[in-house]
Design an enzyme around this catalytic site. Structure first.
Site, mmCIF file in Angstrom:
data_model
loop_
_atom_site.group_PDB
_atom_site.id
_atom_site.type_symbol
_atom_site.label_atom_id
_atom_site.label_comp_id
_atom_site.label_asym_id
_atom_site.label_seq_id
_atom_site.Cartn_x
_atom_site.Cartn_y
_atom_site.Cartn_z
ATOM 1 N N GLU A 26 13.133 55.397 71.753
ATOM 2 C CA GLU A 26 14.517 55.684 72.160
ATOM 3 C C GLU A 26 15.519 54.849 71.374
ATOM 4 O OE1 GLU A 26 15.307 58.173 73.916
ATOM 5 O OE2 GLU A 26 13.252 58.666 74.473
ATOM 6 N N HIS A 29 16.469 56.713 68.251
ATOM 7 C CA HIS A 29 17.535 57.696 68.509
ATOM 8 C C HIS A 29 18.891 56.993 68.654
ATOM 9 C CE1 HIS A 29 14.646 60.847 68.932
ATOM 10 N NE2 HIS A 29 14.196 60.490 70.116
#
Length: 359
Positions: A26, A29
């Site tokens: 994550e 991202h």
């Protein structure tokens, strides 16, 4: 009491390893979205109801109840509140949809890419601190797989292979070379037995492995750990990452085409594997975490709805047709993909439980 302690160690190791894999994914991202000028509304670790969190300058950082996932929520065009024209235009310019297709693709690819990088780093750390496993120079068998030709013929761990078909085998490479190149042919192994130290002759016929395209008898060498330099560790870590990724992709292709059996594991199966890694020590645990990280990266890049690869497939389709899909269609794709993913998780978890019960 010891059993309970082992379970506790496994649970902690599972949460830590899986948590690191998800966090790194994550974060990939998150950081590329930030650099691309996209507003990140929430960076969440875990799924389900929120346990706690804090509001940053523009991003909510939260921890949720189940440490089995995570997400980055980007500002979307439809979420831009109606306000004065200037601020509305500024917000729209920071929405995910406003960016070029290449920037959006970069944001999506960054997650799996970080998992590959993490896998390489973990391999490097394992090699640098614990050394590289190399076959010993005595041709000792370290492991014999049950049900394979070697086990059926009577080979056991600790046995030493002296020659094959009358030709001396000075190292393990010479052993594997003869086995790999002679599938289906009966071979004569001269072996020193571990228990009696007697020299015996054992006939074994290597089985042809369709997935690997070579003969195998189901043995692995006895390994010793050899210290290497940091530079060598980096080299080995990179090569190991590339080779494992290649093998994993090849296996997936064989599994899809029916050349290999479908073998999937859910959280329970992964927890079992981590538990075994905990028992074997930190070296195995680092290596296992590297393997799981690469698995996580490959899984997420598959072109399936609800995964990063699914979003890339939709973006590629939009790029080809030069027109974005409607929000409704994207919503249905995501919903369908999420439902299929949940169904798959239930199926593999059921298989994991079945494997435990029927052992």
């Amino acid at each position: 009491m010891n059993g309970l302690f082992e379970i506790l160690k496994t649970v902690i190791a599972f949460i830590v390893i899986f948590g690191v894999l998800v966090f790194v994914h994550e974060f990939g991202h998150f950081i590329i979205a930030k650099r691309s000028g996209i507003k990140v509304l929430e960076f969440a670790f875990g799924i389900g109801p929120k346990l706690f969190g804090f509001q940053g300058k523009e991003t909510l950082y939260s921890v949720r109840i189940l440490p089995l996932g995570g997400f980055c929520r980007f500002l979307s065009a439809e979420e831009v509140e109606e306000s004065d024209q200037v601020s509305r235009e500024e917000l729209l310019a920071r929405s995910f949809e406003s960016k070029s297709i290449w920037k959006r693709m970069a944001v999506i690819v960054a997650g799996p890419l970080m998992n590959f990088i993490l896998g390489a780093v973990l391999f490097v750390v394992a090699f640098a601190f614990f050394g590289v496993a190399v076959a010993d120079n005595q041709n000792l068998i370290g492991e014999v797989s049950l049900g394979k030709p070697a086990a059926t013929a009577g080979l056991a761990a600790g046995d030493r292979i002296i020659a094959i078909n009358g030709t001396e085998t000075p190292d393990w490479n010479s052993v594997t070379q003869q086995i790999h190149t002679n599938p289906g042919e009966k071979m004569s192994f001269t072996v020193e037995k571990a228990d009696t130290k007697q020299i015996v002759t054992i006939e074994i016929t290597p089985a042809y492995d369709q997935e690997l395209g070579k003969g195998l008898i189901g043995i692995a060498p006895s390994y010793t750990m050899q210290k290497v330099s940091v530079l060598k560790s980096i080299q080995y870590g990179f090569l190991q990452t590339v080779e494992f990724t290649r093998q994993l992709v090849l296996y997936l292709i064989h599994m899809i085409t029916g050349k290999a059996p479908v073998e999937l594991s859910g959280p329970i199966g992964v927890a079992q594997v981590i538990g075994e890694g905990v028992k074997q020590g930190m070296s195995s645990l680092f290596t296992l975490a590297a393997v799981l990280s690469i698995n996580f990266g490959v899984l997420n890049i598959l072109p399936l709805p609800a995964l990063d690869g699914g979003q890339l497939a939709v973006m590629t389709f939009e790029g080809i047709r030069r027109k974005p899909l409607s929000i409704e269609k994207k919503g249905w794709i995501q919903l369908t993909g999420f439902a299929l993913l949940i169904a798959l998780m239930i199926a593999v978890t059921y298989q994991d439980i079945l494997r435990i019960v029927t052992k």
